[in-house]
Scaffold this motif. Structure first.
Motif, mmCIF file in Angstrom:
data_model
loop_
_atom_site.group_PDB
_atom_site.id
_atom_site.type_symbol
_atom_site.label_atom_id
_atom_site.label_comp_id
_atom_site.label_asym_id
_atom_site.label_seq_id
_atom_site.Cartn_x
_atom_site.Cartn_y
_atom_site.Cartn_z
ATOM 1 N N MET A 119 0.845 -1.186 0.000
ATOM 2 C CA MET A 119 0.000 0.000 0.000
ATOM 3 C C MET A 119 0.888 1.246 0.000
ATOM 4 S SD MET A 119 -3.515 1.229 0.972
ATOM 5 C CE MET A 119 -4.138 -0.377 0.928
ATOM 6 N N GLN A 120 0.541 2.195 -0.844
ATOM 7 C CA GLN A 120 1.284 3.458 -0.936
ATOM 8 C C GLN A 120 1.069 4.289 0.333
ATOM 9 O OE1 GLN A 120 3.310 4.675 -3.163
ATOM 10 N NE2 GLN A 120 2.883 3.687 -5.091
ATOM 11 N N SER A 121 2.048 5.102 0.663
ATOM 12 C CA SER A 121 1.860 6.032 1.774
ATOM 13 C C SER A 121 0.949 7.173 1.304
ATOM 14 C CB SER A 121 3.203 6.585 2.246
ATOM 15 O OG SER A 121 3.787 7.372 1.236
ATOM 16 N N VAL A 122 0.117 7.635 2.207
ATOM 17 C CA VAL A 122 -0.820 8.715 1.894
ATOM 18 C C VAL A 122 -0.581 9.844 2.885
ATOM 19 C CG1 VAL A 122 -3.253 9.376 1.724
ATOM 20 C CG2 VAL A 122 -2.532 7.098 0.997
ATOM 21 N N GLU A 123 -0.438 11.044 2.349
ATOM 22 C CA GLU A 123 -0.303 12.242 3.175
ATOM 23 C C GLU A 123 -1.397 13.211 2.787
ATOM 24 O OE1 GLU A 123 4.230 13.031 4.328
ATOM 25 O OE2 GLU A 123 3.814 13.252 2.194
ATOM 26 N N ILE A 124 -1.985 13.850 3.803
ATOM 27 C CA ILE A 124 -3.038 14.813 3.548
ATOM 28 C C ILE A 124 -2.794 16.056 4.397
ATOM 29 C CG2 ILE A 124 -4.546 13.547 5.129
ATOM 30 C CD1 ILE A 124 -6.943 14.592 3.515
ATOM 31 N N TYR A 125 -2.677 17.186 3.728
ATOM 32 C CA TYR A 125 -2.542 18.467 4.403
ATOM 33 C C TYR A 125 -3.950 18.977 4.680
ATOM 34 C CZ TYR A 125 2.360 18.543 2.949
ATOM 35 O OH TYR A 125 3.694 18.241 2.761
ATOM 36 N N THR A 126 -4.212 19.346 5.934
ATOM 37 C CA THR A 126 -5.563 19.685 6.347
ATOM 38 C C THR A 126 -5.595 20.921 7.239
ATOM 39 O OG1 THR A 126 -5.475 18.383 8.380
ATOM 40 C CG2 THR A 126 -6.206 17.231 6.397
ATOM 41 N N SER A 127 -6.823 21.303 7.561
ATOM 42 C CA SER A 127 -7.120 22.308 8.580
ATOM 43 C C SER A 127 -8.344 21.782 9.330
ATOM 44 C CB SER A 127 -7.433 23.648 7.920
ATOM 45 O OG SER A 127 -7.951 24.549 8.857
ATOM 46 N N PRO A 128 -8.418 21.956 10.655
ATOM 47 C CA PRO A 128 -9.524 21.381 11.416
ATOM 48 C C PRO A 128 -10.895 21.974 11.077
ATOM 49 C CG PRO A 128 -8.136 22.724 12.846
ATOM 50 C CD PRO A 128 -7.446 22.629 11.518
ATOM 51 N N LEU A 129 -10.943 23.148 10.477
ATOM 52 C CA LEU A 129 -12.209 23.803 10.161
ATOM 53 C C LEU A 129 -12.680 23.531 8.742
ATOM 54 C CD1 LEU A 129 -11.361 27.232 11.826
ATOM 55 C CD2 LEU A 129 -12.577 25.290 12.831
ATOM 56 N N CYS A 130 -12.002 22.670 8.034
ATOM 57 C CA CYS A 130 -12.252 22.427 6.608
ATOM 58 C C CYS A 130 -13.173 21.223 6.410
ATOM 59 C CB CYS A 130 -10.905 22.197 5.927
ATOM 60 S SG CYS A 130 -11.003 21.548 4.268
ATOM 61 N N GLY A 131 -14.379 21.468 5.922
ATOM 62 C CA GLY A 131 -15.320 20.389 5.652
ATOM 63 C C GLY A 131 -14.828 19.432 4.578
ATOM 64 N N PHE A 132 -14.143 19.951 3.563
ATOM 65 C CA PHE A 132 -13.612 19.093 2.512
ATOM 66 C C PHE A 132 -12.522 18.170 3.059
ATOM 67 C CE2 PHE A 132 -15.358 22.575 -0.082
ATOM 68 C CZ PHE A 132 -16.174 21.826 -0.918
ATOM 69 N N CYS A 133 -11.758 18.669 4.027
ATOM 70 C CA CYS A 133 -10.731 17.838 4.668
ATOM 71 C C CYS A 133 -11.386 16.671 5.397
ATOM 72 C CB CYS A 133 -9.903 18.667 5.648
ATOM 73 S SG CYS A 133 -8.982 20.021 4.893
ATOM 74 N N PRO B 143 -8.042 20.338 1.455
ATOM 75 C CA PRO B 143 -6.902 19.447 1.598
ATOM 76 C C PRO B 143 -6.055 19.380 0.331
ATOM 77 C CG PRO B 143 -8.843 18.145 1.063
ATOM 78 C CD PRO B 143 -9.301 19.586 1.203
ATOM 79 N N GLN B 144 -4.814 19.013 0.519
ATOM 80 C CA GLN B 144 -3.924 18.627 -0.570
ATOM 81 C C GLN B 144 -3.515 17.198 -0.243
ATOM 82 O OE1 GLN B 144 -3.259 20.245 -3.400
ATOM 83 N NE2 GLN B 144 -4.457 22.024 -2.755
ATOM 84 N N ILE B 145 -3.778 16.296 -1.172
ATOM 85 C CA ILE B 145 -3.628 14.865 -0.915
ATOM 86 C C ILE B 145 -2.551 14.289 -1.822
ATOM 87 C CG2 ILE B 145 -4.832 12.641 -0.870
ATOM 88 C CD1 ILE B 145 -7.460 14.484 -0.726
ATOM 89 N N PHE B 146 -1.681 13.490 -1.208
ATOM 90 C CA PHE B 146 -0.592 12.842 -1.933
ATOM 91 C C PHE B 146 -0.638 11.349 -1.668
ATOM 92 C CE2 PHE B 146 0.614 17.169 -1.277
ATOM 93 C CZ PHE B 146 1.260 17.527 -2.440
ATOM 94 N N VAL B 147 -0.542 10.569 -2.735
ATOM 95 C CA VAL B 147 -0.446 9.112 -2.633
ATOM 96 C C VAL B 147 0.928 8.754 -3.194
ATOM 97 C CG1 VAL B 147 -1.375 6.897 -3.363
ATOM 98 C CG2 VAL B 147 -2.936 8.787 -2.859
ATOM 99 N N GLY B 148 1.805 8.324 -2.315
ATOM 100 C CA GLY B 148 3.195 8.129 -2.731
ATOM 101 C C GLY B 148 3.738 9.466 -3.204
ATOM 102 N N ASP B 149 4.302 9.496 -4.389
ATOM 103 C CA ASP B 149 4.836 10.734 -4.953
ATOM 104 C C ASP B 149 3.830 11.460 -5.829
ATOM 105 O OD1 ASP B 149 7.316 10.331 -3.757
ATOM 106 O OD2 ASP B 149 8.064 9.156 -5.448
ATOM 107 N N ILE B 150 2.619 10.942 -5.918
ATOM 108 C CA ILE B 150 1.611 11.507 -6.820
ATOM 109 C C ILE B 150 0.726 12.500 -6.070
ATOM 110 C CG2 ILE B 150 -0.394 10.967 -8.264
ATOM 111 C CD1 ILE B 150 0.972 8.235 -8.775
ATOM 112 N N HIS B 151 0.616 13.695 -6.626
ATOM 113 C CA HIS B 151 -0.286 14.701 -6.073
ATOM 114 C C HIS B 151 -1.682 14.437 -6.639
ATOM 115 C CE1 HIS B 151 -1.865 19.041 -6.101
ATOM 116 N NE2 HIS B 151 -2.048 18.530 -4.898
ATOM 117 N N VAL B 152 -2.555 13.950 -5.789
ATOM 118 C CA VAL B 152 -3.934 13.656 -6.203
ATOM 119 C C VAL B 152 -4.712 14.945 -6.400
ATOM 120 C CG1 VAL B 152 -6.114 12.642 -5.408
ATOM 121 C CG2 VAL B 152 -3.972 11.384 -5.120
ATOM 122 N N GLY B 153 -4.490 15.906 -5.520
ATOM 123 C CA GLY B 153 -5.239 17.157 -5.558
ATOM 124 C C GLY B 153 -6.032 17.300 -4.282
#
Length: 85
Positions: A1-15, A55-65
């Motif tokens: 499974m690829q590593s997943v990173e997500i940049y968030t903010s606690p007030l963000c509904g989309f996050c 959010p900004q979402i990354f799966v491995g080295d790929i920027h999902v968006g």
């Protein structure tokens, strides 16, 4: 499974929606809260090729968006394949 990173903010509904989808799929992810760690925001912007919203979402080295992009991959049946590459 690829590593997943997500940049968030606690007030963000989309996050919250993006994390909900990942949780439903049983995907472990690293969350970087740019509100509590503002020093990480420039890193996010650089990695996301100028993307400033969360959010900004990354799966491995790929920027999902963002959240809409993540859900679009899921609807297209491509998210599982990306996660397991």
């Amino acid at each position: 499974m690829q590593s997943v990173e997500i940049y968030t903010s606690p007030l963000c509904g989309f996050c919250h929606a993006a994390k909900r989808l990942l949780n439903e799929k049983g995907v472990a992810y690293s969350e970087i809260d740019v509100l509590r760690n503002p020093d990480r925001k420039p890193e996010m912007i650089q990695r996301a090729s100028g993307g400033r919203t969360v959010p900004q979402i990354f799966v491995g080295d790929i920027h999902v968006g963002g959240c809409d992009d993540l859900y679009a991959l899921e609807r297209a049946g491509k998210l599982d394949a990306l996660l397991t590459e």
